[in-house]
Design an enzyme around this catalytic site. Structure first.
Site, PDB file in Angstrom:
ATOM      1  N   GLY A   4      54.626  44.391  59.004  1.00  0.00           N
ATOM      2  CA  GLY A   4      55.088  45.392  59.969  1.00  0.00           C
ATOM      3  C   GLY A   4      55.305  46.726  59.300  1.00  0.00           C
ATOM      4  O   GLY A   4      55.210  46.868  58.080  1.00  0.00           O
ATOM      5  N   LYS A  56      64.098  45.637  64.250  1.00  0.00           N
ATOM      6  CA  LYS A  56      64.713  44.580  63.454  1.00  0.00           C
ATOM      7  C   LYS A  56      65.753  43.803  64.268  1.00  0.00           C
ATOM      8  O   LYS A  56      65.935  42.599  64.050  1.00  0.00           O
ATOM      9  CB  LYS A  56      65.322  45.163  62.183  1.00  0.00           C
ATOM     10  N   ARG A  59      72.963  55.710  46.242  1.00  0.00           N
ATOM     11  CA  ARG A  59      73.184  54.813  47.380  1.00  0.00           C
ATOM     12  C   ARG A  59      72.697  53.403  47.056  1.00  0.00           C
ATOM     13  O   ARG A  59      73.345  52.411  47.403  1.00  0.00           O
ATOM     14  CB  ARG A  59      72.464  55.347  48.627  1.00  0.00           C
ATOM     15  N   TYR A 101      62.707  51.839  64.335  1.00  0.00           N
ATOM     16  CA  TYR A 101      62.544  50.774  63.345  1.00  0.00           C
ATOM     17  C   TYR A 101      63.742  49.832  63.370  1.00  0.00           C
ATOM     18  O   TYR A 101      63.584  48.606  63.357  1.00  0.00           O
ATOM     19  CB  TYR A 101      62.377  51.395  61.953  1.00  0.00           C
TER      20      TYR A 101
END
Length: 277
Positions: A74, A142, A176, A138
């Site tokens: 995907g 999910k 991060r 997106y």
């Protein structure tokens, strides 16, 4: 006895990292992607399938003789809705339905932190079953991936594990990622646990290493038998020297979805501007 594992999206970043790490003497990896894949190397037990996850007939054929599916296929970045709908959502349905038709009982689905991207870090450690708050098209895909997994587990008795992957790279790329990193070796350990734990039913787990700075629960992953052996902290000095100390007020440090909650990822507005609306 030799088992055959189908990995979709095998040419992508995570798929490429998992290819050598999920190899085993008693296992054949059937690697599927719409993109071209490298041929089998010396001693490598792989089968290459070049097709789309949205092609039901092709996916049924790809699932023939398979013990389990690891679905990584995907779009891995934000896209316009039509692409997300066709590839990420319809593609996942196609993979699950093809697996069901071929009698496959175990499917591992790649989910993402972007399924819950609008949750703030300040709200505490992110639980494994944190309610969806997607940050993008997106992210919505999910959430749909997890919902489809739940449906196929409940209706058809399949074992389906959704792995909310943080950031799976060879090493953390920024400050991060010191909180969101899943080392490739830990990724393989987690996928092995997902493939081998007895009768898991439906699960949602975080795909994260046991980082000193992690924001995410490892409870469900550990229940599957996953044991993280890596910690992003070994890269902390190097990463902070390159990128500076993390700003706790920034989007990257405030939200589970990071900068994806910001205006640069407002895909509908960007599409409207491009269309002159």
């Amino acid at each position: 006895m030799t088992e055959r594992i189908l990995i979709t999206g095998a040419a992508g970043g995570v798929g490429t990292l998992m290819r050598p790490r999920l190899a085993a003497d008693d296992r054949i990896l059937r690697l599927l992607d719409i993109a071209e894949l490298p041929a089998a190397g010396d001693g490598e037990r792989v089968e290459i399938v070049q097709t789309s996850i949205t092609d039901m007939a092709a996916m049924e054929q790809a699932c023939e003789g398979v013990s389990a599916v690891v679905h990584l296929g995907g779009h891995s970045l934000e896209q316009v809705w039509s692409q997300i709908l066709e590839v990420n959502i319809n593609g996942t349905y196609t993979v699950l339905e093809a697996a069901r038709r071929q009698g496959i009982k175990r499917v591992v689905l790649a989910s993402s932190n972007h399924a819950v991207g609008f949750f703030q870090k300040a709200e505490g450690e992110a639980g494994d079953y944190l309610f969806p708050r997607p940050d993008t098209n997106y992210g919505v895909s999910k959430v749909a991936v997890e919902a489809l997994g739940s449906l196929f587990a409940d209706r058809y008795g399949m074992d389906v594990i959704c792995v909310r992957i943080g950031s799976c790279f060879e090493r953390p790329k920024d400050t991060r990622m010191l909180s969101t990193w899943l080392s490739p070796d830990d990724g393989a350990r987690l996928f092995e646990a997902c493939l081998t734990t007895p009768a898991p039913g439906f699960r949602v787990v975080w795909g994260i290493s046991d980082n000193t700075r992690r924001w995410f629960s490892l409870d469900e992953a550990r229940k599957l038998g996953y044991e993280s052996k890596d910690d992003s902290e070994v890269y902390a000095d190097e990463v902070i020297a390159a990128h500076g100390e993390p700003d706790p007020s920034s989007l990257a440090q405030s939200y589970l979805g990071g900068v994806w909650v910001g205006p640069d990822f407002d895909t509908a507005i960007k599409e409207a501007k491009e269309a002159g609306r």
